[in-house]
Enzyme design. Structure first.
Site, short mmCIF file in Angstrom:
data_model
loop_
_atom_site.label_atom_id
_atom_site.label_comp_id
_atom_site.label_asym_id
_atom_site.label_seq_id
_atom_site.Cartn_x
_atom_site.Cartn_y
_atom_site.Cartn_z
N GLU A 103 -9.20 4.45 -1.36
CA GLU A 103 -8.05 4.25 -2.24
C GLU A 103 -8.49 3.55 -3.51
O GLU A 103 -9.57 2.98 -3.59
CB GLU A 103 -6.99 3.34 -1.56
CG GLU A 103 -6.57 3.83 -0.19
CD GLU A 103 -5.32 3.14 0.35
OE1 GLU A 103 -4.59 2.50 -0.45
OE2 GLU A 103 -5.08 3.26 1.56
N THR B 97 -4.44 6.66 0.42
CA THR B 97 -5.68 7.42 0.55
C THR B 97 -5.67 8.62 -0.38
O THR B 97 -4.70 9.36 -0.42
CB THR B 97 -5.83 7.90 2.01
OG1 THR B 97 -5.62 6.79 2.86
CG2 THR B 97 -7.20 8.48 2.25
N ASP C 65 -8.66 0.54 2.78
CA ASP C 65 -7.60 0.15 3.71
C ASP C 65 -8.07 0.50 5.12
O ASP C 65 -7.68 1.51 5.69
CB ASP C 65 -6.31 0.91 3.33
CG ASP C 65 -5.16 0.63 4.28
OD1 ASP C 65 -5.18 -0.42 4.95
OD2 ASP C 65 -4.24 1.47 4.35
N LYS D 28 -3.47 -2.03 10.59
CA LYS D 28 -4.00 -2.10 9.23
C LYS D 28 -4.13 -3.53 8.69
O LYS D 28 -4.70 -3.71 7.62
CB LYS D 28 -3.11 -1.28 8.29
CG LYS D 28 -3.32 0.23 8.42
CD LYS D 28 -2.29 0.98 7.63
CE LYS D 28 -2.49 2.48 7.68
NZ LYS D 28 -3.60 2.96 6.83
N HIS E 233 -3.74 13.78 1.44
CA HIS E 233 -3.88 12.91 2.61
C HIS E 233 -2.61 12.94 3.45
O HIS E 233 -2.66 13.02 4.67
CB HIS E 233 -4.17 11.47 2.16
CG HIS E 233 -4.04 10.45 3.27
ND1 HIS E 233 -4.95 10.36 4.30
CD2 HIS E 233 -3.09 9.51 3.52
CE1 HIS E 233 -4.57 9.39 5.13
NE2 HIS E 233 -3.44 8.87 4.68
N GLU F 289 -9.05 12.44 8.99
CA GLU F 289 -8.87 13.77 8.40
C GLU F 289 -10.16 14.58 8.49
O GLU F 289 -10.15 15.77 8.79
CB GLU F 289 -8.47 13.65 6.93
CG GLU F 289 -7.13 13.00 6.72
CD GLU F 289 -7.00 12.53 5.28
OE1 GLU F 289 -6.78 13.38 4.40
OE2 GLU F 289 -7.15 11.32 5.03
N TYR G 114 1.36 5.63 -0.51
CA TYR G 114 0.98 6.81 0.28
C TYR G 114 1.02 7.99 -0.68
O TYR G 114 1.56 9.03 -0.39
CB TYR G 114 2.01 6.95 1.40
CG TYR G 114 1.73 7.89 2.54
CD1 TYR G 114 0.52 7.84 3.24
CD2 TYR G 114 2.70 8.79 2.96
CE1 TYR G 114 0.31 8.68 4.32
CE2 TYR G 114 2.50 9.62 4.04
CZ TYR G 114 1.29 9.57 4.73
OH TYR G 114 1.08 10.39 5.81
N THR H 153 -8.62 -5.60 4.61
CA THR H 153 -8.60 -4.68 3.46
C THR H 153 -9.69 -5.18 2.54
O THR H 153 -9.81 -6.39 2.33
CB THR H 153 -7.23 -4.76 2.74
OG1 THR H 153 -6.19 -4.50 3.68
CG2 THR H 153 -7.15 -3.77 1.59
N GLN I 42 -2.58 1.94 15.32
CA GLN I 42 -1.57 2.42 14.37
C GLN I 42 -0.67 3.47 15.02
O GLN I 42 0.56 3.41 14.91
CB GLN I 42 -2.28 3.03 13.15
CG GLN I 42 -1.32 3.55 12.08
CD GLN I 42 -2.05 4.34 10.99
OE1 GLN I 42 -3.28 4.42 10.96
NE2 GLN I 42 -1.28 4.92 10.08
N ARG J 4 -6.85 3.63 14.03
CA ARG J 4 -5.91 4.74 14.24
C ARG J 4 -5.22 4.68 15.59
O ARG J 4 -4.07 5.12 15.73
CB ARG J 4 -6.65 6.07 14.11
CG ARG J 4 -7.29 6.31 12.76
CD ARG J 4 -6.26 6.28 11.65
NE ARG J 4 -6.89 6.53 10.35
CZ ARG J 4 -6.27 6.34 9.19
NH1 ARG J 4 -5.02 5.89 9.15
NH2 ARG J 4 -6.90 6.58 8.06
N ASP K 50 0.84 -1.20 0.00
CA ASP K 50 0.00 0.00 0.00
C ASP K 50 0.87 1.25 0.00
O ASP K 50 1.70 1.44 0.89
CB ASP K 50 -0.92 0.00 1.23
CG ASP K 50 -2.03 1.03 1.10
OD1 ASP K 50 -2.45 1.33 -0.03
OD2 ASP K 50 -2.49 1.53 2.14
N GLU L 183 -9.94 4.12 4.62
CA GLU L 183 -9.09 4.89 3.72
C GLU L 183 -9.60 4.66 2.31
O GLU L 183 -9.64 3.52 1.84
CB GLU L 183 -7.61 4.49 3.85
CG GLU L 183 -7.04 4.89 5.21
CD GLU L 183 -5.52 4.90 5.27
OE1 GLU L 183 -4.87 4.17 4.49
OE2 GLU L 183 -4.98 5.65 6.11
MN MN Z 1 -3.64 3.09 3.10
#
Ligand code: MN
Length: 440
Positions: free
Chosen positions: A212, A371, A244, A264, A145, A385, A140, A268, A251, A248, A138, A210
């Site tokens: 994506e 994301t 995803d 994570k 984001h 966010e 970024y 998925t 993480q 939080r 994955d 997320e």
């Molecule tokens: Mn992700």
């Protein structure tokens, strides 16, 4: 680059009536590949058309394919798309052209005569993961984001110093990738609550999404042999939507210094239909424009063709439905809209970078883009966010959310639009949060 041909002709229609509905994600110009099982049948490869699925094996048995299309159809005999993806892209292109003719309102008489043995109503079928996913990575690459999420995690240094040089990624977990519709269990995990001295172990209290896109590796590369940026697009078979799911709290507590792990890897979700590089050819756009003060990518990530047409224009939407909303008979609500145009790195740059040290990508591997947030508030593509982790938004009749509650259903959609071309879509990528395991 994939050339436009008569499979993209917006005037074409299908004898499968539902495919001609302008709202359908699966008109004859799309023809995405997937894996399905009809009642009483094994899993097999098919093509979505309107509200139906075309059985590739049944068409092959009727002798509808020859040459490269026959070789492509032969490669779908297993119950996944890995074999087809391993071939040069032109084989899937040849199969696409014949399938378009078979389903064409004017040219498809032979297939129409056999419609009862080659078509299945999608609603009666079970959809499976498109490939046996050996590896999942994955990225970024959504810069808005990275800035917005970075500011919450690391206020002093939201965008890492390497961000504009390196397409950043983490190695994800292939075993917990699920197809759309599978429930997602809230993970248990270790995290530090605000104002507490010791970490806590229990169900995640900050469960997030997320938004994506995902893509599947077509032809692989040998271990030790990088993929040149000029050739990278030939290693991308097609695209899907990808959620995803992210805890939080877990993480945040675990990710320094080695990156995301249990926060994570509990799940998925991908949409079941792989929209091919061929179908997406009309919807390629220039790579996201870099501000003039940004560095130019290093040569191994620079290709004029990729900069000119390596971006992708897909409108993305996230809808949320709570258990209470469904009980009250309310529709899901749109909470986020965004676009794949906001990817700072193109999919080809992700492939070239991933393989640059010699890492071998394998047919059927799944790559997430990261994301995809946009610059506006309504385009912030994770709840972290959207709410800054503390400011709730209103949903349904009198409910509010900061993060996901049990019973929440999250659905992604993606739609390609361009003047002069038929709109097409990705189907849905959906999952419902179910309560944590009781073994805490
Ligand atoms: Mn992700």
């Amino acid at each position: 680059m994939i050339e436009l041909d008569d499979t993209h002709d917006p005037a074409r229609t299908s004898w499968v009536e539902a495919a001609n509905d302008p709202a359908s994600d699966f008109p004859i110009q799309n023809l995405p590949f997937g894996v399905f099982s009809a009642a009483g049948h094994d899993a097999r490869c098919g093509v979505a058309i309107g509200d139906q699925i075309l059985d590739i094996r049944a068409c092959a048995d009727l002798g509808f394919f020859e040459g490269e299309a026959a070789k492509a159809a032969e490669a779908t005999k297993a119950s996944n798309l890995n074999g087809l993806m391993a071939l040069d892209l032109r084989f899937a292109g040849a199969l696409r052209r014949v399938v378009a003719d078979l389903l064409d309102a004017k040219a498809g008489h032979a297939a129409h005569d056999h419609r009862d043995s080659i078509l299945y109503p999608m609603r009666d079928c079970t959809l499976h993961l498109p490939t046996a996913i050996g590896d999942y990575t994955d990225f970024y690459a959504g810069i808005y984001h990275a800035i917005a999420a970075g500011a919450l995690m690391l206020p002093d240094n939201p965008l890492p110093v390497n961000y504009k040089w390196v397409p950043i990624a983490y190695h994800g977990r292939a075993s917990s990738v699920q197809v759309s519709g599978a429930p997602v269990r809230r993970p248990l995990g270790q995290f530090m609550r605000a104002k507490e001295e010791m970490p806590h172990f229990g169900p995640s209290e900050r469960l997030d999404i997320e938004l994506e896109m995902g893509f599947f590796i077509g032809k692989g590369n040998k271990l030790g042999e990088p993929v040149r940026i000029e050739n990278a697009a030939e290693h991308i078979f097609g695209f899907c939507l990808l959620n995803d799911w992210s805890a939080r709290d877990i993480q945040r507590w675990e990710m320094f210094p080695l990156g995301p792990f249990l926060g994570k890897n509990f799940g998925t979700t991908v949409s079941p239909w792989v929209v091919t590089a061929h179908a997406l050819a009309p919807f390629r756009v220039p790579a996201m424009k870099r501000p003039s003060e940004d560095p130019k990518p290093l040569p191994y990530l620079s290709s004029a063709t990729d900069q000119q047409a390596g971006g992708l224009n897909v409108d993305l939407e996230v809808r949320l439905s709570t258990a209470q909303m469904r009980q009250a008979g309310e529709q899901s609500q749109t909470v986020i809209t965004s676009s794949s145009r906001y990817l700072y790195w193109t999919p080809a740059q992700m492939v070239a970078h991933h393989a640059s040290g010699g890492c071998n990508l394998v047919s059927g591997d799944l790559i997430g883009t990261g994301t995809i947030s946009g610059p506006d508030q309504a385009q912030l593509s994770s709840l972290l966010e959207l709410t800054s982790g503390s400011k709730p938004f209103a949903i349904g009749e009198g409910e509010q959310r900061i993060f996901l509650e049990d019973g929440d259903q999250v659905t992604f959609r993606g739609r390609c639009r361009r003047e002069g071309f038929r709109e097409l879509g990705f189907g849905v990528c959906t999952g419902e949060i179910i309560p944590a395991h009781h073994g805490e």
